[in-house]
Design an enzyme around this catalytic site. Sequence first.
Site, short mmCIF file in Angstrom:
data_model
loop_
_atom_site.label_atom_id
_atom_site.label_comp_id
_atom_site.label_asym_id
_atom_site.label_seq_id
_atom_site.Cartn_x
_atom_site.Cartn_y
_atom_site.Cartn_z
N THR A 38 -4.85 34.81 -64.77
CA THR A 38 -5.52 35.94 -64.68
C THR A 38 -5.97 36.63 -63.69
OG1 THR A 38 -7.53 34.15 -64.64
CG2 THR A 38 -7.07 34.75 -66.78
N SER A 70 3.37 23.39 -35.23
CA SER A 70 2.61 22.51 -36.77
C SER A 70 2.55 21.31 -37.12
CB SER A 70 3.50 22.85 -38.24
OG SER A 70 3.58 21.93 -38.86
N ALA A 129 2.35 20.55 -54.22
CA ALA A 129 0.79 20.70 -55.32
C ALA A 129 0.80 21.30 -56.30
CB ALA A 129 0.91 19.43 -54.70
N LEU A 131 -1.99 23.05 -55.36
CA LEU A 131 -3.33 22.84 -54.48
C LEU A 131 -3.49 24.06 -53.38
CD1 LEU A 131 -3.50 19.51 -54.53
CD2 LEU A 131 -4.80 20.32 -56.09
N ASP A 178 -6.54 33.00 -54.52
CA ASP A 178 -6.34 30.92 -53.71
C ASP A 178 -7.20 31.68 -52.70
OD1 ASP A 178 -5.08 29.98 -55.68
OD2 ASP A 178 -2.92 30.63 -55.11
C1 GLA Z 1 -1.12 30.88 -57.97
C2 GLA Z 1 -1.62 32.68 -57.52
C3 GLA Z 1 -2.53 32.41 -57.93
C4 GLA Z 1 -2.68 32.20 -59.33
C5 GLA Z 1 -2.18 31.19 -59.95
C6 GLA Z 1 -2.30 31.30 -61.77
O1 GLA Z 1 -1.71 30.07 -57.41
O2 GLA Z 1 -1.67 32.09 -55.85
O3 GLA Z 1 -2.83 33.65 -57.08
O4 GLA Z 1 -1.90 34.05 -59.87
O5 GLA Z 1 -1.09 31.23 -59.34
O6 GLA Z 1 -3.65 30.75 -61.95
#
Ligand code: GLA
Length: 387
Positions: A38, A70, A129, A131, A178
């Site tokens: 979304t 790293s 993963a 995350l 994110d």
């Molecule tokens: C990835 C993208 C986010 C989002 C999700 C799906 O994590 O980086 O911006 O679009 O997918 O909700």
Amino acid sequence: MTIDSIKSSLQDHFQTRFHKRGQVFYAPGRVNIIGEHTDYNHGFVMPMAINKGTYITIAKREDNQLNIFSQNLSEAVSIENINSFNALTGENRWANYVAGVIYFLIQHCALDGHTGADIYIYSNLPMGAGLSSSASLTIAVGYAYQAIYNLSCPKRRLAELAQKVEHQFAGTLCGIMDQMVCALAKESHALCLDCDTLTSEQVPCEFENLSFVICDSSVKHSLADSAYNDRRASCELAAQVCGEKTLREVTYDKLVSFGEKMPKESFFCAKHVITENQRVLEAKRAMRAENWHAFGALMFESHQSLQHDFRVSCDELDYLVELSKHFDGVYGARMTGGGFGGSTVALVEDQRIDEYQEYIQSHYSHQFSLSPKLYTSRACQGVRSLM
Ligand code: GLA
């Protein structure tokens, strides 16, 4: 290991490698509890930061060179002049996340004088993963860099620069969820973000006797990035056919009335987005009312919609959600993140977590010959200095 012990061991490693003292910063990964695909449609999302993330140890240099090491990859990359950075190709591509965000910060803040830095990276987030290991990295690096150079870039602006790195250096046309949650998350709260106005609300997310259990399916499909961009294009087309800029302005009735005029996949992608936005708002109300059964039911509905309408799930994720549905003590479960592999998240009664983990592990490995990895996390704080 505690954060303090990780910090002091990283400072030792930094000293050995760069022969000076470094400052340590940290940004978490995230799990999205509801509101998937979304964000780039200007809708609502509800992620929270988790208890794993990326540690950056950093110090300024008296030139414009960037030295990046790293620990996880055991690889070093040097960029002679970060002011004229060009994307890296080949094996060193991972360093684009680091150099990219610094390059954009230098431009954005019009930093003059020396711009170099020595950087040591360590992450305890699993990669691939779902995350947000890359957002955790770009936000941690960006925050650390602006702190040592005293640039005071607001967190929201930093999130936008970190998103630009994904777009320009990694080729994923991701949304901003994110980066925003890695930057802005508050302990014990989920972040309800309106991706149209970029305003956010901290929603209390603390339970008496429930926890979120994240299950990494150990699957990452190779077409995930191109499928992500395809879905985004399908959504944009649906909005355009409906005569609107984004799906945020499209009601379900309007979508139905224009349905015949667009490809079927655009219709179903838009249907998911419109209903998912509704679910996020309902989920927020359920959280405020501490109605965790209602919240869990919305998680299951969200998964259904991602599986059948948006079509970004896969057999492994569907199976994990199906298993969860049949386990007494699970309130809700869904895939989380971009999809095509990655993780699921489930809301589980604390006293049943051990049994739930064993149940998932044994059934899933039996079905797919893969071992899932399970984690629990409370809602944690976003990026910070560990000084
Ligand atoms: C990835 C993208 C986010 C989002 C999700 C799906 O994590 O980086 O911006 O679009 O997918 O909700």
